[in-house]
Design an enzyme around this catalytic site. Structure first.
Site, PDB file in Angstrom:
ATOM      1  N   TYR A  61       1.777-119.973  32.704  1.00 31.97           N
ATOM      2  CA  TYR A  61       2.471-120.834  33.156  1.00 31.97           C
ATOM      3  C   TYR A  61       3.839-121.063  32.952  1.00 31.97           C
ATOM      4  O   TYR A  61       4.795-120.177  32.246  1.00 31.97           O
ATOM      5  CB  TYR A  61       2.310-122.022  31.800  1.00 31.97           C
ATOM      6  N   GLU A  63       5.952-123.824  34.099  1.00 29.77           N
ATOM      7  CA  GLU A  63       6.447-125.151  34.714  1.00 29.77           C
ATOM      8  C   GLU A  63       8.254-125.347  34.796  1.00 29.77           C
ATOM      9  O   GLU A  63       9.301-124.659  33.365  1.00 29.77           O
ATOM     10  CB  GLU A  63       6.048-126.115  33.617  1.00 29.77           C
ATOM     11  N   ASP A 207       9.605-131.026  60.121  1.00 28.74           N
ATOM     12  CA  ASP A 207       8.023-130.461  59.348  1.00 28.74           C
ATOM     13  C   ASP A 207       7.519-128.945  60.499  1.00 28.74           C
ATOM     14  O   ASP A 207       7.313-128.880  61.605  1.00 28.74           O
ATOM     15  CB  ASP A 207       7.533-131.641  58.974  1.00 28.74           C
ATOM     16  N   ARG A 242      -1.320-118.987  51.890  1.00 29.56           N
ATOM     17  CA  ARG A 242      -1.543-120.243  51.780  1.00 29.56           C
ATOM     18  C   ARG A 242      -0.934-121.321  50.328  1.00 29.56           C
ATOM     19  O   ARG A 242      -0.670-120.553  49.848  1.00 29.56           O
ATOM     20  CB  ARG A 242      -2.853-120.376  51.205  1.00 29.56           C
TER      21      ARG A 242
END
Ligand code: DSN
Length: 421
Positions: A61, A63, A207, A242
């Site tokens: 983790y 964050e 984009d 991805r």
């Protein structure tokens, strides 16, 4: 260009512990190798990218951002993420980069919330013209939370009409102008978009999910150094895992970072970020530049031959990695064409064409692209053959014997250009 080295999936433990899933993964690899992938948003990643994806940062983790995490034990994760950031910045000449976005849609959502308040107005190309769902479609957050004003393509040329876009921008005064598309086969004049945005006091956002690999290789104009914010996925022409990334000018850095976390996402997927770092390194090589050039050459060869065989290409051709074929000329719908080609192991997707009179569920066109077949090492000669095979199917979609013949030619090509062993 030499044929790329063969790459491997390592699944030894899975074979022992979960034979059912192992068998499914092997079948999917075989499907990919025994078919020709012409969906322009798909590609084949290297063994190094696969290895990084399957690595231990998936356990962690993290964050927050480097040196500002909400969990301990992140000193190496910080180095991995900073390496990915530095490589991406160098690749696109960006002032700031965020490599945490999980996918293209959340990247666009974060960019929108960094640049706009709910109800603010922005301009983008409509979905059925080649735009994306996140560019203001009514069913998407972008159309529900913000106020899209859509520009259209010129009905005659089926290309962007910059004068019309400028006129609309002057009238509507949007907060953001979005360029960059999902199904637009032509070069984008990003410099003109930037001038229009500056003229009306709008933020410039691109984009480049589809064309990122072409932009960093110098095969398409790269908007990153002078646009306010640029989003991209990492798995299309960029040939990484991805995922997605956002690049921006330094003045937007804090807003972008806060929009990704804590506003939108939780723990970043650091194994994917490690795989992004691998892909960014690969994309900075001369071999990748040659690859990107070949992607465009192959698309042109495929388009030219399809046209010579009597197919209608939207806008009359392509400048990039993709093309749209109006299959109604052959008496088919996009759905019928996609299904018939699938039976022959040629994969593409049904797609609307500009000003389509049919529904998006069964539109008038198919979208074809060359990133994956170019990764397998195919060149213009194979594209010519591929155009012939596609045309055979489009002219005989109900003939089992024609489909069977085409499929066996496809399998022969596939055996010659193996990517995963
Ligand atoms: N799904 C992508 C594509 O196929 O172009 C866009 O999000």
């Amino acid at each position: 260009m030499r044929k790329p080295a063969k790459h491997k999936m390592h699944l030894e433990a899975l074979k022992e512990t979960d034979p059912k899933l192992y068998a499914l993964l092997i079948r999917e690899k075989e499907r990919q190798m025994n078919g020709l992938e012409l969906i322009p948003s798909e590609n084949l990643v290297s063994q190094a990218v696969l290895e990084a994806l399957a690595s231990v940062p998936t356990n962690k983790y993290s964050e927050g951002y480097a040196k500002k995490r909400y969990y301990g034990g992140n000193e190496i994760i910080d180095e991995i993420e900073l390496l990915a950031i530095e490589r991406l910045k160098k690749l696109f000449n960006a002032e700031h980069a965020n490599v945490q976005p999980l996918s293209g849609s959340p990247a666009n959502m974060a960019a929108f919330f960094a640049l706009m308040e709910p109800n603010d107005k922005f301009m983008a190309l409509r979905l059925d013209m080649g735009g994306h769902l996140t560019h203001g479609h009514a069913v998407n957050f972008s159309g529900k939370i913000f106020r899209p004003v859509h520009y259209l393509l010129d009905p005659e040329t089926e290309m962007l009409d910059y004068d019309a876009i400028e006129k609309l921008a002057k009238r509507e005064k949007p907060k953001v102008i979005v360029s960059g598309y999902t199904a637009y086969p032509r070069e984008i004049d990003f410099k003109r978009f930037k001038e229009i945005a500056d003229d009306v006091g709008a933020y410039s956002m691109a984009d480049i999910a589809h064309i990122a690999g072409l932009c960093c290789a110098g095969v398409h104009e790269n908007p990153v150094p002078y646009f306010d914010v640029v989003t991209t996925t990492t798995h299309k022409t960029l040939r990484g895992p991805r995922g997605a990334a956002i690049m921006c000018r330094q003045e937007f850095a804090e807003r972008i970072d806060r929009a990704v976390f804590p506003f939108l996402q939780g723990g970043p997927h650091e194994n994917v970020i490690a795989a992004k770092a691998v892909a960014f390194k690969e994309a900075s090589t001369k071999a990748f530049k040659r690859y990107a050039k070949q992607v465009v050459k192959n698309a042109r060869a495929l388009a030219d031959e399809l046209e010579a065989l009597g197919n209608r290409l939207v806008s009359g051709g392509t400048d990039n990695h993709l093309m749209l074929v109006d299959v109604t000329v052959k008496g088919l719908t996009g759905k019928q064409a996609e299904k018939a080609l699938e039976k022959a192991h040629i994969y593409c997707n049904k797609n609307t064409i500009p000003f389509d009179k049919r529904s998006p569920f069964d539109p008038s066109g198919i979208r074809l692209g060359t990133p994956a077949v170019t990764t397998r090492g195919m060149k213009e000669g194979e594209m010519k053959e591929l155009a012939y095979l596609i045309n055979c199917v489009l002219e005989n979609p109900h003939s089992d014997s024609v489909i069977k013949k085409v499929r066996s030619s496809v399998l022969e090509l596939c055996r010659e250009f193996v990517f995963y062993e």
